[in-house]
Design a protein around this motif. Structure first.
Motif, PDB file in Angstrom:
ATOM      1  N   TYR B  49       0.920  -1.380  -0.047  1.00 40.08           N
ATOM      2  CA  TYR B  49       0.115  -0.051  -0.160  1.00 40.08           C
ATOM      3  C   TYR B  49       0.942   1.307  -0.007  1.00 40.08           C
ATOM      4  O   TYR B  49       1.959   1.138   0.648  1.00 40.08           O
ATOM      5  N   TYR B  50       0.432   2.168  -0.618  1.00 42.94           N
ATOM      6  CA  TYR B  50       1.074   3.554  -0.902  1.00 42.94           C
ATOM      7  C   TYR B  50      -0.038   4.533  -0.585  1.00 42.94           C
ATOM      8  O   TYR B  50      -0.712   4.941  -1.273  1.00 42.94           O
ATOM      9  N   ASN B  51       0.233   5.229   0.423  1.00 42.20           N
ATOM     10  CA  ASN B  51      -0.555   6.573   1.023  1.00 42.20           C
ATOM     11  C   ASN B  51      -2.120   6.096   0.829  1.00 42.20           C
ATOM     12  O   ASN B  51      -2.726   6.847   0.305  1.00 42.20           O
ATOM     13  N   GLY B  52      -2.327   5.064   1.403  1.00 41.52           N
ATOM     14  CA  GLY B  52      -3.778   4.585   1.516  1.00 41.52           C
ATOM     15  C   GLY B  52      -4.281   3.752   0.327  1.00 41.52           C
ATOM     16  O   GLY B  52      -5.289   3.354   0.477  1.00 41.52           O
ATOM     17  N   GLU B  53      -3.358   3.574  -0.829  1.00 38.59           N
ATOM     18  CA  GLU B  53      -4.073   2.930  -2.003  1.00 38.59           C
ATOM     19  C   GLU B  53      -3.125   1.826  -2.159  1.00 38.59           C
ATOM     20  O   GLU B  53      -1.999   1.622  -2.042  1.00 38.59           O
ATOM     21  N   LEU B  61      -3.990 -14.695  -0.598  1.00 39.45           N
ATOM     22  CA  LEU B  61      -5.072 -15.419  -0.528  1.00 39.45           C
ATOM     23  C   LEU B  61      -6.257 -14.642  -0.687  1.00 39.45           C
ATOM     24  O   LEU B  61      -6.040 -13.422   0.069  1.00 39.45           O
ATOM     25  N   GLU B  62      -7.538 -15.107  -1.356  1.00 36.44           N
ATOM     26  CA  GLU B  62      -8.623 -14.159  -1.174  1.00 36.44           C
ATOM     27  C   GLU B  62      -9.093 -13.938   0.059  1.00 36.44           C
ATOM     28  O   GLU B  62      -9.754 -13.026   0.291  1.00 36.44           O
ATOM     29  N   ARG B  63      -8.742 -15.252   1.034  1.00 33.80           N
ATOM     30  CA  ARG B  63      -9.362 -15.100   2.145  1.00 33.80           C
ATOM     31  C   ARG B  63      -8.647 -13.989   3.099  1.00 33.80           C
ATOM     32  O   ARG B  63      -9.041 -13.472   4.192  1.00 33.80           O
ATOM     33  N   PHE B  64      -7.413 -13.402   2.631  1.00 29.33           N
ATOM     34  CA  PHE B  64      -6.714 -12.362   3.394  1.00 29.33           C
ATOM     35  C   PHE B  64      -6.892 -10.797   2.555  1.00 29.33           C
ATOM     36  O   PHE B  64      -7.324 -10.950   1.210  1.00 29.33           O
ATOM     37  N   SER B  65      -7.051  -9.947   3.352  1.00 31.17           N
ATOM     38  CA  SER B  65      -7.354  -8.323   2.828  1.00 31.17           C
ATOM     39  C   SER B  65      -6.359  -7.537   3.585  1.00 31.17           C
ATOM     40  O   SER B  65      -6.216  -7.828   4.871  1.00 31.17           O
ATOM     41  N   ALA B  66      -6.307  -6.587   3.224  1.00 32.47           N
ATOM     42  CA  ALA B  66      -5.484  -5.256   3.922  1.00 32.47           C
ATOM     43  C   ALA B  66      -6.109  -4.059   3.477  1.00 32.47           C
ATOM     44  O   ALA B  66      -6.914  -3.835   2.490  1.00 32.47           O
ATOM     45  N   GLN B  67      -5.647  -3.048   4.288  1.00 32.80           N
ATOM     46  CA  GLN B  67      -5.838  -1.710   3.974  1.00 32.80           C
ATOM     47  C   GLN B  67      -4.914  -0.676   4.787  1.00 32.80           C
ATOM     48  O   GLN B  67      -4.295  -1.362   5.772  1.00 32.80           O
ATOM     49  N   GLN B  68      -4.808   0.363   3.985  1.00 30.66           N
ATOM     50  CA  GLN B  68      -4.119   1.364   5.097  1.00 30.66           C
ATOM     51  C   GLN B  68      -4.995   2.699   5.141  1.00 30.66           C
ATOM     52  O   GLN B  68      -5.579   3.221   4.278  1.00 30.66           O
ATOM     53  N   PHE B  69      -4.831   3.159   6.260  1.00 31.52           N
ATOM     54  CA  PHE B  69      -5.784   4.213   6.918  1.00 31.52           C
ATOM     55  C   PHE B  69      -5.208   5.680   6.612  1.00 31.52           C
ATOM     56  O   PHE B  69      -3.971   5.617   6.247  1.00 31.52           O
ATOM     57  N   PRO B  70      -6.084   6.517   6.703  1.00 39.47           N
ATOM     58  CA  PRO B  70      -5.479   8.139   6.520  1.00 39.47           C
ATOM     59  C   PRO B  70      -4.084   8.418   7.449  1.00 39.47           C
ATOM     60  O   PRO B  70      -3.307   8.949   7.200  1.00 39.47           O
ATOM     61  N   ASP B  71      -4.151   7.639   8.599  1.00 38.92           N
ATOM     62  CA  ASP B  71      -2.794   7.832   9.539  1.00 38.92           C
ATOM     63  C   ASP B  71      -1.871   7.138   9.065  1.00 38.92           C
ATOM     64  O   ASP B  71      -0.667   7.146   9.807  1.00 38.92           O
ATOM     65  N   LEU B  72      -1.932   6.238   8.150  1.00 35.20           N
ATOM     66  CA  LEU B  72      -0.938   5.559   7.337  1.00 35.20           C
ATOM     67  C   LEU B  72      -0.743   4.164   8.217  1.00 35.20           C
ATOM     68  O   LEU B  72       0.083   3.168   7.488  1.00 35.20           O
ATOM     69  N   HIS B  73      -1.180   3.996   8.948  1.00 35.68           N
ATOM     70  CA  HIS B  73      -1.189   2.558   9.572  1.00 35.68           C
ATOM     71  C   HIS B  73      -1.940   1.663   8.833  1.00 35.68           C
ATOM     72  O   HIS B  73      -2.763   1.940   7.931  1.00 35.68           O
TER      73      HIS B  73
END
Lengths: 115, 111
Positions: B49-53, B61-73
């Motif tokens: 992830y770069y700057n939230g995207e 795997l499709e069972r796994f997902s991720a995200q990055q929040f506005p505070d970058l964590h």
């Protein structure tokens, strides 16, 4: 795609012996090259890096030279210590199709140094 | 302290469950990478992830997902867990192609 091949371990040495861990890579463009070290039960620590051909990275007595002609980045140390026992990972960073860089690792080489 | 913080350090859960792993990057680093380390597969790149995207996907795997929040964590969500998902999960952050800093990892054990 990008790939890193490093010698399989474990490498077993006596204290003060000379160390070489071989690493070769395949990459498009001009990658940056890294050695990371993982001590038992810990995370990955950057040991040294080189960002262009013929650069030599060095740290804590370890050295590696970026050889574009042989696509290699072998890790060396003149005199190992028991405290150097760890797993060593060779890695490269290069731009991917996404337009952003990713870090690709070799499988790691375990080094065991005995007193 | 590398500056990259991962929580929790250890996690034990049962098959079929869902867990969330958290990563706080080094101050100023916009990129977060997730890696899985297992004995048989070595270090596998999961996602970047770069700057939230989301910027790149690896062997995730499709069972796994991720995200990055506005505070970058960043958070890595693992669902419908299987025994084979037991591994060390590392995150790394970077500001440039020349430096990646790793956290100390989360050891996930699925029983």
């Amino acid at each position: 795609g990008n790939s890193v091949t490093q010698m399989e371990g474990p490498v077993t040495l006596s204290e003060e012996a000379f160390l070489t861990i071989n690493c070769t890579y395949t990459a498009t463009g001009y990658p940056s090259l890294f050695w990371y070290v993982q001590y038992p039960g810990e995370g990955l620590q950057l040991l040294l890096k080189a960002t262009k051909a013929d650069d030599k990275g060095s740290n804590k007595g370890f050295e590696a030279t970026y050889r574009k002609e042989t696509t290699s980045f072998h890790l060396e140390k003149g005199s190992v210590q028991v405290s150097d026992s760890a797993v060593y990972f060779c890695a490269l960073s290069a731009w991917g199709n996404s337009g952003y860089s990713t870090l690709t690792f070799g499988k790691g080489t375990m080094l065991l140094v005995s007193p | 302290d590398s500056g990259v913080t991962q929580t929790p350090k250890h996690l034990i859960t049962a098959t079929g469950q869902r867990v969330t792993l958290r990563c706080s990057p080094r101050s100023g680093d916009l990129s977060v990478y997730w890696y899985q380390q297992s004995l048989d597969q070595g270090l596998q790149f999961l996602i970047h992830y770069y700057n939230g995207e989301e910027r790149a996907k690896g062997n995730i795997l499709e069972r796994f997902s991720a995200q990055q929040f506005p505070d970058l964590h960043s958070e890595l969500n693992l669902s419908s867990l299987e025994l084979g998902d037991s591994a060390l999960y590392f995150c790394a952050s970077s500001a440039t192609i020349y430096g990646y800093t790793f956290g100390s990892g989360t050891r996930l054990t699925v029983v």
